[in-house]
Design a protein around this motif. Structure first.
Motif, PDB file in Angstrom:
ATOM      1  N   ALA A   1      17.022  -8.222  81.121  1.00  0.00           N
ATOM      2  CA  ALA A   1      17.473  -6.698  80.654  1.00  0.00           C
ATOM      3  C   ALA A   1      18.263  -5.884  81.549  1.00  0.00           C
ATOM      4  O   ALA A   1      18.530  -6.262  82.473  1.00  0.00           O
ATOM      5  CB  ALA A   1      15.854  -6.616  81.122  1.00  0.00           C
ATOM      6  N   THR A   2      18.685  -4.983  81.318  1.00  0.00           N
ATOM      7  CA  THR A   2      19.171  -3.759  82.216  1.00  0.00           C
ATOM      8  C   THR A   2      18.871  -3.176  83.165  1.00  0.00           C
ATOM      9  O   THR A   2      18.335  -2.024  82.807  1.00  0.00           O
ATOM     10  CB  THR A   2      20.410  -3.083  81.232  1.00  0.00           C
ATOM     11  OG1 THR A   2      20.983  -3.971  80.630  1.00  0.00           O
ATOM     12  CG2 THR A   2      21.256  -2.940  82.366  1.00  0.00           C
ATOM     13  N   PRO A   3      18.899  -2.791  84.233  1.00  0.00           N
ATOM     14  CA  PRO A   3      18.007  -2.160  85.217  1.00  0.00           C
ATOM     15  C   PRO A   3      18.839  -0.883  84.956  1.00  0.00           C
ATOM     16  O   PRO A   3      20.334  -0.632  84.875  1.00  0.00           O
ATOM     17  CB  PRO A   3      18.223  -2.540  86.819  1.00  0.00           C
ATOM     18  CG  PRO A   3      19.266  -3.495  86.593  1.00  0.00           C
ATOM     19  CD  PRO A   3      19.273  -4.324  85.399  1.00  0.00           C
ATOM     20  N   LEU A   4      17.991   0.168  85.964  1.00  0.00           N
ATOM     21  CA  LEU A   4      18.695   1.419  85.731  1.00  0.00           C
ATOM     22  C   LEU A   4      19.870   1.756  87.263  1.00  0.00           C
ATOM     23  O   LEU A   4      21.095   1.944  87.282  1.00  0.00           O
ATOM     24  CB  LEU A   4      17.466   3.039  85.801  1.00  0.00           C
ATOM     25  CG  LEU A   4      17.248   3.235  84.590  1.00  0.00           C
ATOM     26  CD1 LEU A   4      15.890   4.295  85.165  1.00  0.00           C
ATOM     27  CD2 LEU A   4      18.114   3.792  83.448  1.00  0.00           C
ATOM     28  N   ARG A   5      19.493   1.268  88.183  1.00  0.00           N
ATOM     29  CA  ARG A   5      19.753   1.264  89.920  1.00  0.00           C
ATOM     30  C   ARG A   5      19.582  -0.046  89.682  1.00  0.00           C
ATOM     31  O   ARG A   5      18.613  -0.878  90.200  1.00  0.00           O
ATOM     32  CB  ARG A   5      18.985   2.241  90.533  1.00  0.00           C
ATOM     33  CG  ARG A   5      19.689   3.605  90.062  1.00  0.00           C
ATOM     34  CD  ARG A   5      18.727   4.625  91.177  1.00  0.00           C
ATOM     35  NE  ARG A   5      19.294   4.872  92.168  1.00  0.00           N
ATOM     36  CZ  ARG A   5      18.573   5.380  93.145  1.00  0.00           C
ATOM     37  NH1 ARG A   5      17.783   6.223  93.197  1.00  0.00           N
ATOM     38  NH2 ARG A   5      19.466   5.514  94.174  1.00  0.00           N
TER      39      ARG A   5
END
Length: 278
Positions: A137-141
């Protein structure tokens, strides 16, 4: 024989929260012996406590794989054992640790409150190599303190994470905290992955909240927070930011108590091993 207590921390009933082992000792066993006990217990952490004077103890924490510098749930469990089973007379106990003095107070409603160091995370300009693949998954921060802190938009995204533990362990941090805003009166939720130290997913992680509390206090503009760790076992925490300290409160229940037999030679070891306690 060594007294042994199995306590579910950050829980109000058995089979919830985070199980911890607690071993009260008259003096330190060798570190290798304590590591063997922790590996045999196979809980996220086993705490060992040795009395100083009055209301003060030394404390050390071991995962099944390594000794660590700070652990919230096993400290909460140790205080619960003192207050509930070992006739501790006061309302506050002080544990001396690698991370300095840690106070635990007993509240009127039965909760225990940890006084822990605040470890605010710092924004990272670039994501660590392999993080997205490790999380799937790709986190926001992405921020960092002792652990990596990765943020998402929703609780559902954090719940859906299926991390690659081998890749998480390859990152040069103790663990990875995944967090998002909460719902239904909960300010924030989290999960914590630490396969690098032998804990693939920790059920409820007090030490991670040393980083989560200052992050969410700044983001939400308030110092009193409700938190929930949304692991399969789950746990509830009441949190407060106090400058460079955080308060982390929760309940604890005893699941089992008994004795550990490690042989008379190990039991007879005195205080020659003082490593890890400052």
């Amino acid at each position: 024989m060594i007294p042994y207590f199995h306590v579910d921390a950050f829980a109000q009933r058995p089979f919830a929260g985070n199980p911890a082992g607690v071993c009260p000792l008259p003096a330190w066993l060798p570190a290798a012996q304590m590591q063997q006990i922790a590996a045999e217990n196979n809980l996220a952490e086993t705490a060992f406590i040795v009395p100083r004077t009055g209301a003060e103890y030394d404390i050390r924490w071991f995962t099944p794989a390594v000794e660590i510098d700070l652990c919230g749930h096993a400290t909460l469990a140790s205080a619960h054992v003192l207050f509930t089973h070992l006739d501790f007379a006061g309302e506050q106990v002080v544990f001396h640790s690698q991370s300095g003095p840690l106070h635990v107070s007993r509240e009127a409603d039965g909760r225990l409150t940890l006084d822990f160091p605040s470890r605010p995370p710092q924004e990272m300009a670039t994501h660590p190599t392999g993080l997205t693949d490790a999380l799937h998954a790709t986190p926001l921060r992405v921020l960092a303190a002792r652990d990596l802190l990765v943020t998402f938009n929703t609780e559902a995204e954090v719940l859906a994470l299926k991390p690659d533990y081998a890749r998480i362990a390859a990152l040069e941090y103790v663990g990875v905290i995944a967090t998002a805003p909460g719902t239904d009166g909960v300010d924030f939720v989290s999960r914590f992955f630490a396969p690098r130290v032998g804990v693939p997913e920790d059920p409820v992680t007090g030490s991670a909240h040393s980083t989560l509390i200052p992050f969410w206090a700044e983001k939400l503009g308030k110092t009193e927070l409700r938190a929930r760790q949304i692991s399969p076992r789950g746990g509830d925490l009441w949190c407060r930011l106090r400058g460079d300290r955080v308060d982390i409160s929760g309940y604890a229940v005893t699941y089992a108590k008994g004795e550990i037999s490690v042989g008379k030679e190990a039991e007879a070891v005195g205080s020659a091993d003082t490593g890890g306690v400052q």
